[in-house]
Design a protein around this motif. Structure first.
Motif, mmCIF file in Angstrom:
data_model
loop_
_atom_site.group_PDB
_atom_site.id
_atom_site.type_symbol
_atom_site.label_atom_id
_atom_site.label_comp_id
_atom_site.label_asym_id
_atom_site.label_seq_id
_atom_site.Cartn_x
_atom_site.Cartn_y
_atom_site.Cartn_z
ATOM 1 N N ILE A 104 8.382 17.180 9.164
ATOM 2 C CA ILE A 104 8.515 18.326 8.261
ATOM 3 C C ILE A 104 9.746 19.147 8.650
ATOM 4 O O ILE A 104 10.218 19.067 9.781
ATOM 5 C CB ILE A 104 7.270 19.246 8.307
ATOM 6 C CG1 ILE A 104 6.964 19.631 9.769
ATOM 7 C CG2 ILE A 104 6.076 18.625 7.629
ATOM 8 C CD1 ILE A 104 6.100 20.835 9.894
ATOM 9 N N VAL A 106 10.902 22.952 9.110
ATOM 10 C CA VAL A 106 10.592 24.380 9.189
ATOM 11 C C VAL A 106 11.897 25.106 8.907
ATOM 12 O O VAL A 106 12.919 24.835 9.545
ATOM 13 C CB VAL A 106 10.033 24.755 10.580
ATOM 14 C CG1 VAL A 106 9.744 26.253 10.657
ATOM 15 C CG2 VAL A 106 8.761 23.960 10.871
ATOM 16 N N HIS A 107 11.893 25.996 7.936
ATOM 17 C CA HIS A 107 13.157 26.560 7.430
ATOM 18 C C HIS A 107 13.061 28.061 7.196
ATOM 19 O O HIS A 107 11.980 28.648 7.253
ATOM 20 C CB HIS A 107 13.536 25.852 6.119
ATOM 21 C CG HIS A 107 12.472 25.975 5.069
ATOM 22 N ND1 HIS A 107 12.395 27.047 4.205
ATOM 23 C CD2 HIS A 107 11.426 25.165 4.763
ATOM 24 C CE1 HIS A 107 11.343 26.893 3.415
ATOM 25 N NE2 HIS A 107 10.737 25.770 3.729
ATOM 26 N N LEU A 152 10.291 26.347 18.151
ATOM 27 C CA LEU A 152 10.083 27.284 17.042
ATOM 28 C C LEU A 152 10.770 28.615 17.337
ATOM 29 O O LEU A 152 11.393 29.218 16.455
ATOM 30 C CB LEU A 152 8.585 27.506 16.806
ATOM 31 C CG LEU A 152 7.849 26.374 16.078
ATOM 32 C CD1 LEU A 152 6.341 26.576 16.169
ATOM 33 C CD2 LEU A 152 8.278 26.278 14.618
ATOM 34 N N GLY A 162 17.301 25.392 9.509
ATOM 35 C CA GLY A 162 15.976 24.800 9.701
ATOM 36 C C GLY A 162 15.934 23.894 10.914
ATOM 37 O O GLY A 162 16.959 23.619 11.552
ATOM 38 N N LYS A 167 4.749 16.813 11.786
ATOM 39 C CA LYS A 167 3.710 17.659 11.189
ATOM 40 C C LYS A 167 2.457 17.699 12.066
ATOM 41 O O LYS A 167 1.830 18.743 12.236
ATOM 42 C CB LYS A 167 3.349 17.145 9.790
ATOM 43 C CG LYS A 167 2.349 18.034 9.078
ATOM 44 C CD LYS A 167 2.037 17.563 7.674
ATOM 45 C CE LYS A 167 1.081 18.530 6.991
ATOM 46 N NZ LYS A 167 0.710 18.064 5.628
ATOM 47 N N LEU A 176 1.662 25.434 11.963
ATOM 48 C CA LEU A 176 2.341 24.868 10.799
ATOM 49 C C LEU A 176 2.582 25.950 9.745
ATOM 50 O O LEU A 176 1.626 26.490 9.180
ATOM 51 C CB LEU A 176 1.496 23.737 10.199
ATOM 52 C CG LEU A 176 2.074 23.036 8.978
ATOM 53 C CD1 LEU A 176 3.343 22.275 9.335
ATOM 54 C CD2 LEU A 176 1.054 22.084 8.361
ATOM 55 N N ALA A 180 6.481 24.998 5.052
ATOM 56 C CA ALA A 180 7.202 23.866 5.659
ATOM 57 C C ALA A 180 7.362 22.747 4.638
ATOM 58 O O ALA A 180 6.440 22.448 3.878
ATOM 59 C CB ALA A 180 6.451 23.354 6.888
ATOM 60 N N SER A 182 7.711 18.941 3.448
ATOM 61 C CA SER A 182 7.371 17.590 3.875
ATOM 62 C C SER A 182 8.589 16.677 3.721
ATOM 63 O O SER A 182 9.189 16.613 2.651
ATOM 64 C CB SER A 182 6.210 17.062 3.022
ATOM 65 O OG SER A 182 5.991 15.703 3.320
#
Length: 308
Positions: A104, A106-107, A152, A162, A167, A176, A180, A182
């Motif tokens: 995934i 993360v942005h 993170l 990002g 995941k 999560l 996020a 996919s």
């Protein structure tokens, strides 16, 4: 007298979650257990990309040594971190039922994906980097190391757009983000989303006990992926992805190797009846090698040796 099973684990939050899951399953079967957290080399050296350290099994080696010294009875690993060749005397005993396999993003807002402007994505994985650059060649990919929580935090602290994660890892420790993205187009690492438990080959008690935790479909699928990786001689120094899925007694396989910059890609997609799955991973890897993968792997080895 019943034996207390000493469970070795890395001491990151995710590793402890995995080890505790195994501990709970063993205690539900009536066994006494104790957790023994150990700091791995891969958690200590955070200023270099993994591939520059030139060590396979950097997250598992410390636990291997503890087991060979008799300090722990079993070890719990993220299976994708485990070298395809285990140390002499240590054997794979149980693969737990696999979680989700895909990556995934993360942005901080996904609008940049529609833009031609250069953006920066973070990952410590050659496989993720190569696949991202294959799809977004105008982006920049920077190295990101540390456990999930550290990575993170680094994303928040830096001006990156990002960062890429598995995941399963973020789900397991309830980190999560709802937004996020996919990355279902990205082929995961061999055995991603699976947990592996190993023991000493001569430890009949632990082996017999752990067999009860083994999930056969997950064992078969991850075995095919790891055999694909082993045949390509990948380890953690080449951008190799592999996913085997079992549906209706059929194995569907997607395997890929990229050049380090993501510009070259050699992929194999095949299916086979589950009853004939023996040797399937090797056969798929040999097809990749015959289609130019041998030259690509050679150039990757040359580039890696130039880095060291």
């Amino acid at each position: 007298m019943s034996k207390i099973i000493r469970i070795g684990t890395r001491n990151s939050e995710l590793a402890l979650w995995q080890a505790t899951t195994v501990q709970q399953k063993l205690e539900a079967l009536g066994h006494d257990t104790t957790l023994i957290p150990i700091k791995a080399t891969g958690d200590q050296v955070l200023d270099k990309p993994l591939y520059e350290l030139g060590i396979t099994g950097i997250f598992t080696k410390t636990l291997d040594v503890a087991m060979l010294k008799g300090q722990i009875d079993i070890a719990v690993h993220s299976m994708k971190d485990v070298p395809t060749q285990l140390p002499d005397g240590i054997v794979q005993v149980a693969v737990l039922e696999r979680a989700v396999t895909h990556d995934i993003l993360v942005h901080k807002g996904a609008d940049f994906l529609e833009s031609d402007a250069s953006s920066t994505i973070a990952t410590g994985s050659l496989r993720r980097k190569a696949q991202w650059l294959n799809k977004y060649p105008h982006h920049k990919v920077v190295d990101l190391r540390g456990n999930v929580n550290t990575r993170l935090l680094k994303l928040i602290e830096n001006d990156w757009q990002g960062a890429i994660f598995a995941k399963a890892g973020l789900e397991r420790i309830k980190l999560l983000p709802k937004d996020a993205l996919s990355l279902d187009w990205m082929i995961p690492a061999p055995a991603q989303g699976a947990m592996l438990v190993v023991a000493m080959e001569k430890d009949g008690f632990s082996k017999e006990t752990l067999q009860k935790l083994n999930h056969k479909p997950s064992e078969i699928a991850t075995g095919i992926e790891r055999n694909f990786l082993r045949t390509l001689e990948g380890g953690c120094t080449a951008p190799i992805g592999a996913l085997a899925e079992i549906k209706d007694q059929t194995v569907y396989f997607d395997g890929v190797v990229f050049s380090l910059d993501g510009s070259q890609k050699i992929e194999v997609k095949k299916s086979i009846p589950l009853s004939k799955a023996q040797g399937f991973g090797q056969a798929c890897a040999k097809e990749v090698l015959a289609n130019g993968g041998d030259k690509l792997m050679e150039s990757i080895r040359n580039e890696n040796s130039a880095l060291h």
